[in-house]
Scaffold this motif. Structure first.
Motif, PDB file in Angstrom:
ATOM      1  N   PRO A 127       0.889  -1.176  -0.074  1.00  0.00           N
ATOM      2  CA  PRO A 127      -0.171  -0.058  -0.022  1.00  0.00           C
ATOM      3  C   PRO A 127       0.776   1.215  -0.035  1.00  0.00           C
ATOM      4  CG  PRO A 127      -0.822  -1.524   1.652  1.00  0.00           C
ATOM      5  CD  PRO A 127       0.456  -2.180   1.151  1.00  0.00           C
ATOM      6  N   ALA A 128       0.499   2.420  -0.801  1.00  0.00           N
ATOM      7  CA  ALA A 128       1.144   3.353  -1.002  1.00  0.00           C
ATOM      8  C   ALA A 128       1.127   4.226   0.174  1.00  0.00           C
ATOM      9  CB  ALA A 128       0.714   4.074  -2.139  1.00  0.00           C
ATOM     10  N   ALA A 129       1.921   5.309   0.514  1.00  0.00           N
ATOM     11  CA  ALA A 129       1.832   6.034   2.027  1.00  0.00           C
ATOM     12  C   ALA A 129       1.102   7.338   1.226  1.00  0.00           C
ATOM     13  CB  ALA A 129       3.391   6.438   2.218  1.00  0.00           C
ATOM     14  N   GLY A 130       0.533   7.806   2.081  1.00  0.00           N
ATOM     15  CA  GLY A 130      -0.244   9.124   2.109  1.00  0.00           C
ATOM     16  C   GLY A 130       0.572  10.251   1.991  1.00  0.00           C
ATOM     17  N   PRO A 131       0.130  11.581   1.988  1.00  0.00           N
ATOM     18  CA  PRO A 131       0.972  12.846   1.854  1.00  0.00           C
ATOM     19  C   PRO A 131       1.599  12.974   3.266  1.00  0.00           C
ATOM     20  CG  PRO A 131      -1.255  13.201   1.642  1.00  0.00           C
ATOM     21  CD  PRO A 131      -1.256  11.903   1.471  1.00  0.00           C
ATOM     22  N   ASP A 132       1.130  12.333   4.162  1.00  0.00           N
ATOM     23  CA  ASP A 132       1.762  12.305   5.617  1.00  0.00           C
ATOM     24  C   ASP A 132       2.778  11.397   5.850  1.00  0.00           C
ATOM     25  OD1 ASP A 132      -0.070  10.139   5.713  1.00  0.00           O
ATOM     26  OD2 ASP A 132      -1.204  10.749   7.551  1.00  0.00           O
ATOM     27  N   ARG A 133       3.131  10.358   4.719  1.00  0.00           N
ATOM     28  CA  ARG A 133       4.036   9.322   4.869  1.00  0.00           C
ATOM     29  C   ARG A 133       3.533   8.140   5.636  1.00  0.00           C
ATOM     30  NH1 ARG A 133       9.950  11.719   4.499  1.00  0.00           N
ATOM     31  NH2 ARG A 133      10.257   9.669   3.879  1.00  0.00           N
ATOM     32  N   LEU A 134       2.008   8.070   6.077  1.00  0.00           N
ATOM     33  CA  LEU A 134       1.584   6.866   6.724  1.00  0.00           C
ATOM     34  C   LEU A 134       0.681   6.176   5.957  1.00  0.00           C
ATOM     35  CD1 LEU A 134       0.560   9.177   9.909  1.00  0.00           C
ATOM     36  CD2 LEU A 134       2.721   7.584   9.615  1.00  0.00           C
ATOM     37  N   ARG A 135       0.524   5.065   6.321  1.00  0.00           N
ATOM     38  CA  ARG A 135      -0.423   4.097   5.476  1.00  0.00           C
ATOM     39  C   ARG A 135      -1.623   3.668   6.713  1.00  0.00           C
ATOM     40  NH1 ARG A 135       4.751   3.585   4.058  1.00  0.00           N
ATOM     41  NH2 ARG A 135       5.188   3.129   1.751  1.00  0.00           N
ATOM     42  N   THR A 136      -2.361   3.276   5.903  1.00  0.00           N
ATOM     43  CA  THR A 136      -3.871   2.803   6.558  1.00  0.00           C
ATOM     44  C   THR A 136      -3.702   1.458   6.978  1.00  0.00           C
ATOM     45  OG1 THR A 136      -5.108   4.127   5.492  1.00  0.00           O
ATOM     46  CG2 THR A 136      -6.318   2.582   6.590  1.00  0.00           C
ATOM     47  N   TRP A 137      -3.796   1.159   8.269  1.00  0.00           N
ATOM     48  CA  TRP A 137      -3.628  -0.126   8.816  1.00  0.00           C
ATOM     49  C   TRP A 137      -4.395  -1.208   7.990  1.00  0.00           C
ATOM     50  CZ3 TRP A 137      -0.536  -3.381  10.482  1.00  0.00           C
ATOM     51  CH2 TRP A 137      -0.820  -4.622  10.910  1.00  0.00           C
ATOM     52  N   GLY A 138      -5.803  -0.857   7.737  1.00  0.00           N
ATOM     53  CA  GLY A 138      -6.556  -1.910   6.903  1.00  0.00           C
ATOM     54  C   GLY A 138      -6.208  -2.242   5.616  1.00  0.00           C
ATOM     55  N   GLU A 139      -5.534  -1.351   4.891  1.00  0.00           N
ATOM     56  CA  GLU A 139      -4.858  -1.553   3.722  1.00  0.00           C
ATOM     57  C   GLU A 139      -3.790  -2.691   3.959  1.00  0.00           C
ATOM     58  OE1 GLU A 139      -3.821   1.947   2.019  1.00  0.00           O
ATOM     59  OE2 GLU A 139      -5.924   2.110   1.054  1.00  0.00           O
ATOM     60  N   ILE A 140      -2.918  -2.269   5.023  1.00  0.00           N
ATOM     61  CA  ILE A 140      -1.702  -3.232   5.401  1.00  0.00           C
ATOM     62  C   ILE A 140      -2.071  -4.530   5.735  1.00  0.00           C
ATOM     63  CG2 ILE A 140       0.006  -3.476   6.832  1.00  0.00           C
ATOM     64  CD1 ILE A 140       0.671  -1.355   5.054  1.00  0.00           C
ATOM     65  N   ALA A 141      -3.216  -4.679   6.330  1.00  0.00           N
ATOM     66  CA  ALA A 141      -3.553  -6.184   7.201  1.00  0.00           C
ATOM     67  C   ALA A 141      -4.208  -6.845   5.738  1.00  0.00           C
ATOM     68  CB  ALA A 141      -4.819  -5.868   8.011  1.00  0.00           C
ATOM     69  N   ALA A 142      -4.887  -6.206   4.983  1.00  0.00           N
ATOM     70  CA  ALA A 142      -5.271  -7.020   3.670  1.00  0.00           C
ATOM     71  C   ALA A 142      -4.173  -7.287   2.989  1.00  0.00           C
ATOM     72  CB  ALA A 142      -6.212  -5.990   2.761  1.00  0.00           C
ATOM     73  N   TRP A 143      -3.115  -6.408   2.604  1.00  0.00           N
ATOM     74  CA  TRP A 143      -2.062  -6.864   1.813  1.00  0.00           C
ATOM     75  C   TRP A 143      -1.237  -7.957   2.233  1.00  0.00           C
ATOM     76  CZ3 TRP A 143       3.020  -6.691   3.529  1.00  0.00           C
ATOM     77  CH2 TRP A 143       4.037  -6.924   2.694  1.00  0.00           C
ATOM     78  N   TYR A 144      -1.303  -7.975   3.796  1.00  0.00           N
ATOM     79  CA  TYR A 144      -0.521  -9.054   4.510  1.00  0.00           C
ATOM     80  C   TYR A 144      -0.947 -10.247   4.297  1.00  0.00           C
ATOM     81  CZ  TYR A 144       1.682 -11.778   8.409  1.00  0.00           C
ATOM     82  OH  TYR A 144       2.401 -12.720   9.245  1.00  0.00           O
ATOM     83  N   GLY A 145      -2.382 -10.476   4.360  1.00  0.00           N
ATOM     84  CA  GLY A 145      -3.392 -11.463   4.056  1.00  0.00           C
ATOM     85  C   GLY A 145      -3.135 -12.313   2.729  1.00  0.00           C
ATOM     86  N   ARG A 146      -2.588 -11.432   1.692  1.00  0.00           N
ATOM     87  CA  ARG A 146      -2.619 -11.853   0.347  1.00  0.00           C
ATOM     88  C   ARG A 146      -1.245 -12.388   0.238  1.00  0.00           C
ATOM     89  NH1 ARG A 146      -5.461  -6.968  -0.706  1.00  0.00           N
ATOM     90  NH2 ARG A 146      -3.286  -6.146  -1.432  1.00  0.00           N
ATOM     91  N   ARG A 147      -0.290 -11.838   1.038  1.00  0.00           N
ATOM     92  CA  ARG A 147       1.276 -12.059   0.626  1.00  0.00           C
ATOM     93  C   ARG A 147       1.620 -13.574   1.087  1.00  0.00           C
ATOM     94  NH1 ARG A 147       5.892 -10.886   4.744  1.00  0.00           N
ATOM     95  NH2 ARG A 147       7.650 -10.675   3.167  1.00  0.00           N
ATOM     96  N   PRO A 148       2.182 -14.204   0.116  1.00  0.00           N
ATOM     97  CA  PRO A 148       2.538 -15.642   0.220  1.00  0.00           C
ATOM     98  C   PRO A 148       3.964 -15.923   0.939  1.00  0.00           C
ATOM     99  CG  PRO A 148       3.210 -14.905  -2.146  1.00  0.00           C
ATOM    100  CD  PRO A 148       2.694 -13.753  -1.253  1.00  0.00           C
TER     101      PRO A 148
END
Length: 165
Positions: A127-148
């Motif tokens: 997941p891409a960082a926003g203008p504040d250089r932070l990421r949304t936890w929901g996107e990270i958790a979804a990405w992690y679930g898809r990561r093999p």
């Protein structure tokens, strides 16, 4: 002569079937797991065909694979398939890379490299960082679930104490 088993024989697994069962990449199984001392030997004189021609795929006894994964998890904490997330955090919460590493129980250096290792052009982009250089936890958790992949679990410093303290 090699006896060719049916694809749905529940007593034997190919590398792909092991990978699907434990939600890891097939390369992780074929390049790492099969070299564990606990890993069962391939079943002699058995195989499964990919197509009409070619060598049969190696098959491993399912019970032996399950025993090897269990033994590896007990002998080496953090080894084996990735563990599910320990708890839930608010999906809209904005987090830093350091906080992502803590929540995923990964090393900071590994997490810091995720944007480079999983670019927007990859099959599973980080997941891409926003203008504040932070990421949304929901996107990270979804990405992690898809990561093999498994990655490297961080090793807590000795002064942190045992998990759960």
């Amino acid at each position: 002569m090699v006896e060719i088993l049916d694809w749905d024989d529940p007593e034997y697994w190919t590398v792909d079937q092991v990978a699907d069962a434990y939600h890891v990449a097939a390369g992780t199984v074929s390049r790492e797991w099969v070299h564990w001392s606990q890993w069962p030997p391939a079943a002699p004189q058995f195989g499964k065909r990919k197509a009409a021609r070619g060598r049969p795929l190696k098959v491993y006894p399912r019970s032996g694979v399950e025993d090897a994964v269990t033994a590896r998890r007990e002998a080496t904490p953090g080894a084996g398939p990735a563990k599910p997330l320990a708890r839930e955090w608010p999906a809209l919460e904005r987090v830093t890379l350091a906080e992502i590493a803590r929540r995923l129980d990964r090393g900071y250096t590994e997490v810091r490299n995720y944007p480079r290792l999983y670019p927007p052009t990859s099959a599973n982009p980080f997941p891409a960082a926003g203008p504040d250089r932070l990421r949304t936890w929901g996107e990270i958790a979804a990405w992690y679930g898809r990561r093999p992949g498994m990655g490297h679990h961080r090793t807590p410093p000795a002064d942190e104490g045992a998990p759960g303290d």
